[in-house]
Scaffold this motif. Sequence first.
Motif, PDB file in Angstrom:
ATOM      1  N   SER A   3      -6.974 -13.348   8.659  1.00 51.51           N
ATOM      2  CA  SER A   3      -6.072 -12.495   9.434  1.00 51.51           C
ATOM      3  C   SER A   3      -6.004 -11.128   8.757  1.00 51.51           C
ATOM      4  O   SER A   3      -6.287 -10.985   7.575  1.00 51.51           O
ATOM      5  N   ILE A   4      -5.621 -10.131   9.524  1.00 50.57           N
ATOM      6  CA  ILE A   4      -5.529  -8.766   9.010  1.00 50.57           C
ATOM      7  C   ILE A   4      -4.310  -8.654   8.095  1.00 50.57           C
ATOM      8  O   ILE A   4      -3.196  -9.008   8.484  1.00 50.57           O
ATOM      9  N   THR A   5      -4.562  -8.187   6.869  1.00 51.07           N
ATOM     10  CA  THR A   5      -3.486  -7.950   5.921  1.00 51.07           C
ATOM     11  C   THR A   5      -3.687  -6.567   5.307  1.00 51.07           C
ATOM     12  O   THR A   5      -4.807  -6.091   5.201  1.00 51.07           O
ATOM     13  N   ALA A   6      -2.616  -5.944   4.910  1.00 50.98           N
ATOM     14  CA  ALA A   6      -2.705  -4.623   4.289  1.00 50.98           C
ATOM     15  C   ALA A   6      -3.152  -4.779   2.836  1.00 50.98           C
ATOM     16  O   ALA A   6      -2.525  -5.498   2.065  1.00 50.98           O
ATOM     17  N   ASP A   7      -4.251  -4.119   2.488  1.00 49.15           N
ATOM     18  CA  ASP A   7      -4.783  -4.184   1.128  1.00 49.15           C
ATOM     19  C   ASP A   7      -5.555  -2.897   0.852  1.00 49.15           C
ATOM     20  O   ASP A   7      -6.566  -2.627   1.498  1.00 49.15           O
ATOM     21  N   ARG A   8      -5.091  -2.117  -0.092  1.00 54.17           N
ATOM     22  CA  ARG A   8      -5.741  -0.840  -0.422  1.00 54.17           C
ATOM     23  C   ARG A   8      -7.200  -1.008  -0.817  1.00 54.17           C
ATOM     24  O   ARG A   8      -7.992  -0.094  -0.660  1.00 54.17           O
ATOM     25  N   ASN A   9      -7.555  -2.162  -1.354  1.00 52.72           N
ATOM     26  CA  ASN A   9      -8.930  -2.408  -1.778  1.00 52.72           C
ATOM     27  C   ASN A   9      -9.896  -2.514  -0.603  1.00 52.72           C
ATOM     28  O   ASN A   9     -11.104  -2.488  -0.802  1.00 52.72           O
ATOM     29  N   ASN A  10      -9.376  -2.641   0.601  1.00 54.88           N
ATOM     30  CA  ASN A  10     -10.221  -2.768   1.790  1.00 54.88           C
ATOM     31  C   ASN A  10     -10.387  -1.447   2.544  1.00 54.88           C
ATOM     32  O   ASN A  10     -10.886  -1.437   3.664  1.00 54.88           O
ATOM     33  N   ILE A  11      -9.968  -0.356   1.933  1.00 57.73           N
ATOM     34  CA  ILE A  11     -10.159   0.958   2.540  1.00 57.73           C
ATOM     35  C   ILE A  11     -11.520   1.481   2.109  1.00 57.73           C
ATOM     36  O   ILE A  11     -11.814   1.569   0.921  1.00 57.73           O
ATOM     37  N   ALA A  12     -12.352   1.830   3.080  1.00 54.09           N
ATOM     38  CA  ALA A  12     -13.673   2.374   2.781  1.00 54.09           C
ATOM     39  C   ALA A  12     -13.548   3.800   2.278  1.00 54.09           C
ATOM     40  O   ALA A  12     -12.515   4.449   2.451  1.00 54.09           O
TER      41      ALA A  12
END
Length: 88
Positions: A3-12
């Motif tokens: 599921s979609i979760t907020a995680d800064r590490n997943n920002i391209a």
Amino acid sequence: MKSITADRNNIASCGLYCGACRKFLSEKCPGCKNNEKASWCKIRQCCISKGYRTCAECERDVRECKIYSNFISKVFALLFNSDRPACI
């Protein structure tokens, strides 16, 4: 599928959020940050060479940056229906 979760590490590097991508959520793609196959991405290469996580850390305006605002990036923005500069 995750599921979609907020995680800064997943920002391209370009500001797009890999954590909302269907391929990322189905674990078919590791995301841009950890994907060594994404060496073709000049935005990613630029951020890595300067030690930035994303273009947001750069002092240049992304709309004036020839690396960020090139033909390929505009095609991606069109395909993903995103306002990429607004992500930065």
